[in-house]
Write an enzyme that holds these catalytic residues in place. Structure first.
Site, PDB file in Angstrom:
ATOM      1  N   ASP A 211      50.264  24.665 -36.909  1.00 51.87           N
ATOM      2  CA  ASP A 211      48.915  25.092 -37.292  1.00 51.87           C
ATOM      3  C   ASP A 211      48.982  26.411 -38.049  1.00 51.87           C
ATOM      4  O   ASP A 211      50.038  27.037 -38.151  1.00 51.87           O
ATOM      5  CB  ASP A 211      48.051  25.276 -36.034  1.00 51.87           C
ATOM      6  CG  ASP A 211      48.668  26.282 -35.080  1.00 51.87           C
ATOM      7  OD1 ASP A 211      48.440  27.490 -35.245  1.00 51.87           O
ATOM      8  OD2 ASP A 211      49.415  25.865 -34.157  1.00 51.87           O
ATOM      9  N   ASP A 213      47.211  29.119 -37.062  1.00 52.03           N
ATOM     10  CA  ASP A 213      46.567  30.077 -36.169  1.00 52.03           C
ATOM     11  C   ASP A 213      45.061  30.066 -36.489  1.00 52.03           C
ATOM     12  O   ASP A 213      44.467  28.997 -36.516  1.00 52.03           O
ATOM     13  CB  ASP A 213      47.211  31.450 -36.323  1.00 52.03           C
ATOM     14  CG  ASP A 213      47.009  32.331 -35.094  1.00 52.03           C
ATOM     15  OD1 ASP A 213      47.038  31.794 -33.971  1.00 52.03           O
ATOM     16  OD2 ASP A 213      46.838  33.551 -35.245  1.00 52.03           O
TER      17      ASP A 213
END
Length: 292
Positions: A211, A213
């Site tokens: 991802d 974040d």
């Protein structure tokens, strides 16, 4: 020192078992520091002895701050492991490192605060060097293996920001870490890397990005649902990566690490022998028995 490799694998989120292992057996190892995350899985892979430990245990029942990092490293040392490869899910703090990227970490910033970070302490004090926290030889093997399994991208070198968790970052924190020059963010490589160094075990880390974040405005903020989607593909490639590392080791006699990690305690213990606590010394039998 033996020229035989014993590869220790610490599996992170999504990696609770390895494929293709032979002569598999599980073993419970008790340590002076408590119980490790679970039983050690001892096996062989391409002729190389291997010891696997899922750091969150099967079923992911242990959160980052409750992992007994000291027991995990001690147990691997007692099992005869010579080198540790950490495989971890993490978030990206860089546009150029999208989900699916494997980062071969070479530096760490430790922002954890609720964990035991050393085997040494009252009664026996030691200070090991962490200037170069990763074994360059093992990291190079991991990078070669990563390229062979073809994740979305392989990035050699990068700084891993270790946060306490278990919550994900705030936007302010995420932007701060980017300003600091951090590359990836995770919750588990510290104090793991520090303890591996104290145990004189070469350590390398592959950070598998799931991802962005929460700093990237055009991407969903990190949550468990979108992390799990990427984890499945990353875990399959992680198993293939371990297989490739084992293949390389099977063709390479083991010699001391380039950084001399196997002898780092030679000049690290500052407490004179006559002032050492015998009880503490006894707990250090596996970690520092060579010098104590």
């Amino acid at each position: 020192m033996s020229d035989k490799w014993v590869l220790g694998i610490i599996g992170g989120s999504g990696l609770y078992a390895l494929e293709g292992l032979e002569d598999v057996r599980k073993e419970r190892v008790h340590t002076p520091w408590g119980e490790p995350s679970g039983p050690l899985v001892k096996a062989r892979l391409h002729g190389v002895d291997l010891v696997f430990l899922p750091r969150h245990d099967e079923g992911h029942r242990i959160p980052p701050s409750h992992i007994n990092y000291r027991a995990n490293i001690d147990a691997l040392k007692r099992a005869g492991v010579t080198d540790i490869l950490s495989l971890s899910a993490c978030g990206s703090l860089r546009e150029a490192l999208p989900p699916g990227t494997f980062v071969i970490v070479d530096q760490f910033v430790d922002r954890t605060f609720a964990r035991e970070k050393s085997f040494f302490g009252l009664g026996c004090v030691a200070h090991v060097s962490m200037a170069d926290p990763v074994c360059s030889r093992l990291a190079a093997m991991a990078a070669h293996a990563a390229r062979a399994v073809k994740p979305k991208k392989v990035h050699e070198g990068g700084t891993y920001l270790a946060m306490e968790g278990p919550q994900f970052s705030t936007k302010a924190e995420s932007h701060l870490y980017r300003d600091w020059g951090m590359d990836v963010i995770g919750m588990t490589n510290m104090p793991e890397a520090k303890l591996a160094r104290e145990a004189e075990l070469p350590y390398a880390s592959v950070a598998m990005i799931t991802d962005f974040d929460c700093w990237k405005v055009d991407e969903p903020h990190v949550d468990v649902t979108n992390v799990l989607e990427v984890l499945h593909d990353n875990a399959a490639k992680a198993c293939a990566l371990v297989s490739e590392v084992a293949k390389t080791m099977s063709k390479t006699p083991r010699s001391p690490s380039p950084e001399g990690i196997e002898r780092v305690l030679d000049h690290a213990i500052i407490t004179p022998k006559e002032h050492r606590d015998p009880e503490m010394v006894s707990k250090l039998d596996a970690i520092a028995g060579r010098v104590l």
